[in-house]
Structures are given as C-alpha cells and as structure tokens.
Design an enzyme around this catalytic site. Structure first.
Site, short mmCIF file in Angstrom:
data_model
loop_
_atom_site.label_atom_id
_atom_site.label_comp_id
_atom_site.label_asym_id
_atom_site.label_seq_id
_atom_site.Cartn_x
_atom_site.Cartn_y
_atom_site.Cartn_z
N GLU A 280 -5.14 -5.19 10.75
CA GLU A 280 -4.16 -4.23 10.90
C GLU A 280 -4.22 -3.41 12.18
O GLU A 280 -4.95 -2.49 12.36
CB GLU A 280 -4.20 -3.20 9.83
CG GLU A 280 -3.85 -3.71 8.50
CD GLU A 280 -3.10 -2.68 7.52
OE1 GLU A 280 -2.21 -2.92 7.14
OE2 GLU A 280 -4.00 -1.66 7.66
N GLU B 116 -6.73 4.41 8.21
CA GLU B 116 -6.66 5.91 7.84
C GLU B 116 -7.89 6.46 7.18
O GLU B 116 -8.30 7.72 7.56
CB GLU B 116 -5.37 6.15 6.81
CG GLU B 116 -3.96 5.88 7.60
CD GLU B 116 -2.78 5.57 6.81
OE1 GLU B 116 -2.85 5.61 5.57
OE2 GLU B 116 -1.98 5.22 7.38
N HIS C 266 -9.50 0.79 5.30
CA HIS C 266 -8.27 1.09 5.86
C HIS C 266 -8.16 2.19 7.11
O HIS C 266 -9.20 3.20 6.93
CB HIS C 266 -7.41 1.65 4.78
CG HIS C 266 -5.80 1.59 5.43
ND1 HIS C 266 -5.45 2.75 6.12
CD2 HIS C 266 -4.80 0.97 5.37
CE1 HIS C 266 -3.96 2.57 6.54
NE2 HIS C 266 -3.60 1.39 6.10
N ASN D 181 0.83 -1.12 -0.04
CA ASN D 181 -0.15 0.07 -0.02
C ASN D 181 0.80 1.19 0.02
O ASN D 181 1.54 1.53 0.96
CB ASN D 181 -0.90 -0.04 1.24
CG ASN D 181 -1.74 1.28 1.66
OD1 ASN D 181 -1.69 1.98 0.47
ND2 ASN D 181 -2.15 1.37 2.70
N GLY E 247 2.72 2.36 10.73
CA GLY E 247 3.53 3.40 10.81
C GLY E 247 4.37 3.82 11.89
O GLY E 247 4.82 5.03 11.88
N SER F 178 3.75 -1.99 10.14
CA SER F 178 4.98 -2.08 10.21
C SER F 178 5.89 -3.41 10.15
O SER F 178 6.93 -3.79 10.56
CB SER F 178 5.49 -1.78 11.90
OG SER F 178 5.17 -0.19 12.10
N LYS G 141 0.30 4.06 -0.28
CA LYS G 141 -0.53 5.57 0.20
C LYS G 141 -0.30 6.56 -0.67
O LYS G 141 -0.54 6.56 -1.95
CB LYS G 141 -0.16 5.59 1.81
CG LYS G 141 -0.09 4.53 2.49
CD LYS G 141 0.05 4.92 4.13
CE LYS G 141 -0.28 3.41 4.78
NZ LYS G 141 0.21 3.53 6.21
P1 PGA Z 1 3.00 0.53 7.48
O1 PGA Z 1 1.35 0.64 6.91
O2 PGA Z 1 3.28 -0.80 6.82
O3 PGA Z 1 3.58 1.80 7.07
O4 PGA Z 1 2.91 0.34 9.10
C1 PGA Z 1 0.68 -0.45 6.80
C2 PGA Z 1 -0.57 -0.03 6.25
O5 PGA Z 1 -1.21 1.26 6.31
O6 PGA Z 1 -1.28 -0.68 5.47
#
Ligand code: PGA
Length: 262
Positions: free
Chosen positions: A175, A105, A103, A13, A181, A221, A15
């Site tokens: 997740e 976010e 997701h 992903n 992140g 992460s 983003k």
């Molecule tokens: P990250 O993000 O690997 O940077 O922690 C994962 C995600 O948001 O799907």
C-alpha cells in the site's frame, strides 16, 4: 504463471464508516450482487468496525455466505488490563478470518512501530487467523528511489521472527502511502514490481515455500475501473480496497475483476 493454491483475495477496509445497521444492509446487498464467478474465483472479505462484527457474523453464518469477515486491528495481548483494546482471541471467536496489521493510518496516527506491528502479527497468528500485513513507502521515499528498500525494511521488521510455517498463512498488502485515499493509484507494473520484491524478500527470510505461497495484495485508490489492471501482474493476488469498498455494487464489480483460472 501464478503458483497454484494462491486464491485471489479482495478485501474491503471500511475504516471508520458504516454503523452496524448500515453494515448489515451493505453485506446483504453485496451477497446479492456477487456473481457466482467472483465467489468461485476470489475470496471476498469485508473489514468493518468492531461494533458490526457480531451482527455480520450472525448474518453470514446463517446462509453459507461467500463473504468472510476481517478486522482492522487488534491488541498484541490476548487479555488483561488494556482499557479499550480488543484482542485477537476475541476476534477469532467471531469467525474473523483476516486482521490488518500495520495499516499506514495506524502506523501514523497511533504510533505503531515495526515492533508493535510484529507483536500484533504474532497475536493474529497465535489465534489461528491470517494477518494482512500492510507495507508501503511515502511520497518522499518514492521520490528518493527508496521504495523497494523501504518494503524490505518493513517486511524484515514484521516477519523476521515469525515462524516460517506461519508465514504461509500471512497476506502482505503493498500500500503506497501516497496512493491511499488520494485517487492516485499506482500503475499495474509498479504493483507487480513491488509484489515481486515482497515475494523475493519473504523467500530470502523464510524460504521458497513461504515465498511462493504467500499472497500479495495491492492497495491504494483501487476502483472498479483500475482493479483489473492492478491485479494483472502474476505476483499480485488481489486488492485491499478502502473508499471503493463502501458501496456494495462497486465492491462487487471489483471482486468480479479478480484474476481467474487458477
Ligand atoms: P483507499 O484506501 O482505497 O481509499 O485508497 C486503501 C486502504 O487504506 O487500505
């Protein structure tokens, strides 16, 4: 033992990173770097911004690439007066195979409720793609021992009305929000426990076949260092990677860590 037919999925992903020039360079390098082993064992998917999809479709179409395309969201409706939206129908025309739904976010920054997530999931399935439904608990929910209950609520909210025949095509990504992140990934045993809970909840909503064939990913992460441990559990069928998917070499190394021998 992992059920037969659950091919591991390693999804990146991106983003809001990489313009379409960077996306082309990144995928060219990724294709080069992916060992034959990784592509045979795992399905490797990149989820770029909408603006890169057409360029990548053309690039990947030409040379039978091992990489497939995904998108980060879509509208719930197929067409209409929805300024700024992109429909699942449009994505399907670009050979997109996977679309994220829910997701964290988007739940947090765009106010997507379980009802909105369910409507988007239906749009993705209606257009013959596979949703990657994201579920996960906050730090507070985790501290209160509410992790598994929260997963069950989110799964019921998104999947209760989905026809069981379509659930088979759905992917669920566990997740934990505190891991996204932050550099603080869950432990492999926690990923496995959550994946097992997700599978049994789907089983109770939609029966054994759906529960056994559904693929469950871990996200949050993931790096090339922890990927193998996070995918070691028998119910974890791959990873959803954010930051570490932006670099072709690192992402290829994660794909190489996908489970073998199915
Ligand atoms: P990250 O993000 O690997 O940077 O922690 C994962 C995600 O948001 O799907």
């Amino acid at each position: 033992m992992r059920a037969r037919g659950r091919r591991p999925l390693v999804a990146g992903n991106w983003k809001m990173h990489h313009d379409h020039f960077q996306a082309i360079a990144m995928v060219q390098r990724l294709v080069l770097r992916l060992g034959e082993q990784a592509t045979r064992d795992a399905e490797v998917c990149v989820l770029p911004s909408f603006t890169s999809l057409r360029s990548l479709q053309v690039l990947l179409d030409g040379d039978e690439s091992p990489v497939v395309l995904g998108a980060q969201t879509c509208a719930a409706q197929d067409e209409g007066a929805f300024t700024g939206e992109v429909s699942a129908r449009m994505l399907a025309k670009l050979d997109v195979r996977y679309v994220l739904a829910g997701h964290s976010e988007r739940r947090r920054l765009n106010g997507e409720t379980d009802a909105v997530v369910a409507a988007k999931l239906a749009a993705i399935l209606r257009n013959r793609m596979s949703p990657i439904l994201c579920v996960g608990e906050t730090e507070e929910e985790r501290a209160a021992g509410r992790t598994l209950g929260r997963l069950e609520e989110q799964l019921t909210g998104a999947l209760a009305e989905t026809p069981s025949a379509d659930v088979v095509r759905t992917v669920v990504a566990y997740e934990p929000i505190w891991a996204i992140g932050t550099g603080l990934a869950a432990r492999g045993v926690d990923a496995q426990e959550a994946a097992e809970t997700i599978r049994s909840q789907v089983r109770s909503l939609h029966g054994d076949e759906a529960g056994s064939s559904l693929r469950v990913l871990y996200g949050g992460s993931v790096t090339e260092t922890n990927a193998a441990e996070l995918m070691a559990g028998s119910d974890v069928d791959g990873v959803l990677v954010g930051g570490a998917s932006l670099d072709a070499d690192g992402f290829a190394a994660i794909a190489d860590a996908a489970p073998r021998g199915r």
